[in-house]
Design a protein around this motif. Sequence first.
Motif, PDB file in Angstrom:
ATOM      1  N   LEU A   1      21.941  48.426  40.249  1.00 34.84           N
ATOM      2  CA  LEU A   1      23.395  48.310  40.297  1.00 34.84           C
ATOM      3  C   LEU A   1      24.045  49.689  40.475  1.00 34.84           C
ATOM      4  N   LYS A   2      23.500  50.685  39.807  1.00 36.84           N
ATOM      5  CA  LYS A   2      24.026  52.045  39.941  1.00 36.84           C
ATOM      6  C   LYS A   2      23.956  52.505  41.395  1.00 36.84           C
ATOM      7  N   TYR A   3      22.823  52.260  42.021  1.00 33.53           N
ATOM      8  CA  TYR A   3      22.634  52.607  43.439  1.00 33.53           C
ATOM      9  C   TYR A   3      23.629  51.845  44.312  1.00 33.53           C
ATOM     10  N   LYS A   4      23.765  50.560  44.080  1.00 35.09           N
ATOM     11  CA  LYS A   4      24.656  49.739  44.899  1.00 35.09           C
ATOM     12  C   LYS A   4      26.115  50.164  44.757  1.00 35.09           C
ATOM     13  N   LYS A   5      26.513  50.548  43.552  1.00 35.98           N
ATOM     14  CA  LYS A   5      27.895  50.996  43.355  1.00 35.98           C
ATOM     15  C   LYS A   5      28.159  52.309  44.088  1.00 35.98           C
ATOM     16  N   LEU A   6      27.182  53.203  44.081  1.00 35.84           N
ATOM     17  CA  LEU A   6      27.331  54.447  44.846  1.00 35.84           C
ATOM     18  C   LEU A   6      27.419  54.145  46.336  1.00 35.84           C
ATOM     19  N   GLN A   7      26.580  53.245  46.799  1.00 30.57           N
ATOM     20  CA  GLN A   7      26.597  52.865  48.209  1.00 30.57           C
ATOM     21  C   GLN A   7      27.934  52.254  48.608  1.00 30.57           C
ATOM     22  N   ASP A   8      28.454  51.374  47.772  1.00 26.82           N
ATOM     23  CA  ASP A   8      29.768  50.774  48.041  1.00 26.82           C
ATOM     24  C   ASP A   8      30.844  51.854  48.145  1.00 26.82           C
TER      25      ASP A   8
ATOM     26  N   GLU B   1      16.007  54.722  42.664  1.00 28.44           N
ATOM     27  CA  GLU B   1      17.030  53.701  42.447  1.00 28.44           C
ATOM     28  C   GLU B   1      17.249  52.889  43.729  1.00 28.44           C
ATOM     29  N   ARG B   2      17.128  53.541  44.869  1.00 26.42           N
ATOM     30  CA  ARG B   2      17.274  52.844  46.155  1.00 26.42           C
ATOM     31  C   ARG B   2      16.152  51.827  46.331  1.00 26.42           C
ATOM     32  N   GLU B   3      14.933  52.214  46.002  1.00 24.43           N
ATOM     33  CA  GLU B   3      13.792  51.303  46.120  1.00 24.43           C
ATOM     34  C   GLU B   3      13.964  50.064  45.242  1.00 24.43           C
TER      35      GLU B   3
ATOM     36  N   PRO C   1      27.289  56.240  38.551  1.00 26.95           N
ATOM     37  CA  PRO C   1      26.523  56.149  39.799  1.00 26.95           C
ATOM     38  C   PRO C   1      26.382  57.475  40.540  1.00 26.95           C
ATOM     39  N   PHE C   2      27.306  58.397  40.308  1.00 29.07           N
ATOM     40  CA  PHE C   2      27.246  59.685  40.993  1.00 29.07           C
ATOM     41  C   PHE C   2      26.163  60.595  40.438  1.00 29.07           C
ATOM     42  N   SER C   3      25.549  60.198  39.338  1.00 28.88           N
ATOM     43  CA  SER C   3      24.409  60.966  38.830  1.00 28.88           C
ATOM     44  C   SER C   3      23.273  60.963  39.844  1.00 28.88           C
ATOM     45  N   LEU C   4      23.242  59.961  40.701  1.00 28.62           N
ATOM     46  CA  LEU C   4      22.174  59.854  41.701  1.00 28.62           C
ATOM     47  C   LEU C   4      22.257  60.931  42.772  1.00 28.62           C
ATOM     48  N   ILE C   5      23.430  61.480  42.998  1.00 25.33           N
ATOM     49  CA  ILE C   5      23.531  62.517  44.028  1.00 25.33           C
ATOM     50  C   ILE C   5      23.006  63.859  43.528  1.00 25.33           C
ATOM     51  N   LEU C   6      22.851  64.001  42.218  1.00 29.39           N
ATOM     52  CA  LEU C   6      22.356  65.245  41.650  1.00 29.39           C
ATOM     53  C   LEU C   6      20.845  65.396  41.781  1.00 29.39           C
ATOM     54  N   ASP C   7      20.154  64.290  41.911  1.00 27.76           N
ATOM     55  CA  ASP C   7      18.690  64.292  41.949  1.00 27.76           C
ATOM     56  C   ASP C   7      18.228  63.322  43.037  1.00 27.76           C
ATOM     57  N   LEU C   8      17.798  63.874  44.169  1.00 35.38           N
ATOM     58  CA  LEU C   8      17.415  63.029  45.299  1.00 35.38           C
ATOM     59  C   LEU C   8      16.207  62.152  44.996  1.00 35.38           C
ATOM     60  N   ASN C   9      15.308  62.604  44.131  1.00 35.82           N
ATOM     61  CA  ASN C   9      14.171  61.762  43.744  1.00 35.82           C
ATOM     62  C   ASN C   9      14.647  60.547  42.947  1.00 35.82           C
ATOM     63  N   LYS C  10      15.596  60.772  42.056  1.00 36.23           N
ATOM     64  CA  LYS C  10      16.176  59.664  41.289  1.00 36.23           C
ATOM     65  C   LYS C  10      16.908  58.708  42.234  1.00 36.23           C
ATOM     66  N   TYR C  11      17.619  59.264  43.192  1.00 34.02           N
ATOM     67  CA  TYR C  11      18.325  58.447  44.182  1.00 34.02           C
ATOM     68  C   TYR C  11      17.337  57.544  44.923  1.00 34.02           C
TER      69      TYR C  11
END
Length: 112
Positions: free
Chosen positions: A49-56, A43-45, A30-40
């Motif tokens: 699950l990856k986004y939700k786990k990072l959020q948690d 995934e947020r939209e 899930p931390f791969s999302l912090i490397l690329d804000l567009n990907k984040y």
Amino acid sequence: MYRIVCESYRNYIKDFNNNKNDFRYKVILPFSLILDLNKYKKEREKETLKYKKLQDFIFLIKNSIDDYPHFKSFIWTLESRGIRGQYYGVLSDEEFQEQVKILNMFLKLSYW
């Protein structure tokens, strides 16, 4: 702090080139999302699950910052990039504890 975590993440992931089924590999994905804000944002939209786990993770750390004071500046850098925690309840305690251990290694420059 942010740069250290991002570079450490990339170096850490390289260790699992041949073992992508490893628990420690999967738990840090899930931390791969912090490397690329567009990907984040994508995934947020989709509320993946990856986004939700990072959020948690961010939510849990932020709400227990007294227990994890060394994460304070890291959380601040994420929030400055628009990455804020929200509780979804999809991250198990085991995953959370392992993420904390791995990020502690990153912050101690073990993978930098």
